[in-house]
Write an enzyme that holds these catalytic residues in place. Structure first.
Site, PDB file in Angstrom:
ATOM      1  N   CYS A   1       0.871  -1.178   0.000  1.00  0.00           N
ATOM      2  CA  CYS A   1       0.000   0.000   0.000  1.00  0.00           C
ATOM      3  C   CYS A   1       0.912   1.234   0.000  1.00  0.00           C
ATOM      4  CB  CYS A   1      -0.945  -0.026   1.206  1.00  0.00           C
ATOM      5  SG  CYS A   1      -0.098  -0.013   2.802  1.00  0.00           S
ATOM      6  N   LYS A   2       0.471   2.317   0.575  1.00  0.00           N
ATOM      7  CA  LYS A   2       1.265   3.543   0.600  1.00  0.00           C
ATOM      8  C   LYS A   2       2.466   3.429   1.542  1.00  0.00           C
ATOM      9  CE  LYS A   2       0.757   8.541   1.533  1.00  0.00           C
ATOM     10  NZ  LYS A   2       2.038   8.843   1.043  1.00  0.00           N
TER      11      LYS A   2
END
Length: 124
Positions: free
Chosen positions: A83-84
């Site tokens: 993800c981020k």
């Protein structure tokens, strides 16, 4: 004493049954040279459009269809998630684990660490 033993035994069983998630730095991912895996980006489509690792499939973890979408992936394949920064992929890893996936790798550091290390990525 018997209750404590049974509790201990149950905890071991849970670890054997679940707990298939491994954590690996996203920086190490570039060294993977296998075709038998799936790379999943669990960020939102907007985040994904700003840049993603080549070959990654976007499956937004926040979307209500996440579980049904993820279940389309073969449970025998190695699944890498990012993800981020690593929080959502860690949660998504637990979801996959609960669904019976056996080879799950959470890529710690996320896309931010990937970019910061100067790795190549795709922008839509």
């Amino acid at each position: 004493m018997k209750k404590e033993f049974l509790f201990f035994l149950l905890m071991i069983l849970v670890q054997v049954t679940y707990g298939q998630v491994k954590n690996k730095s996203i920086i190490e991912f570039k060294e993977v040279a296998s075709e038998g895996f799936v790379l999943i980006d669990v960020r939102t489509p907007e985040e994904y459009a700003q840049g993603f690792i080549g070959g990654a499939i976007n499956m937004d973890m926040k979307n209500e269809s996440f579980v049904s979408n993820i279940q389309q992936i073969d449970k025998n394949k190695k699944v890498y998630l990012y993800c981020k920064a690593g929080g959502r992929s860690a949660k998504a890893s637990k979801v996959l684990d609960s669904l019976g996936y056996k080879n799950i790798i959470n890529l710690e550091g996320g896309f931010d660490a990937w970019k910061e290390a100067g790795n190549v990525f795709v922008v839509q």
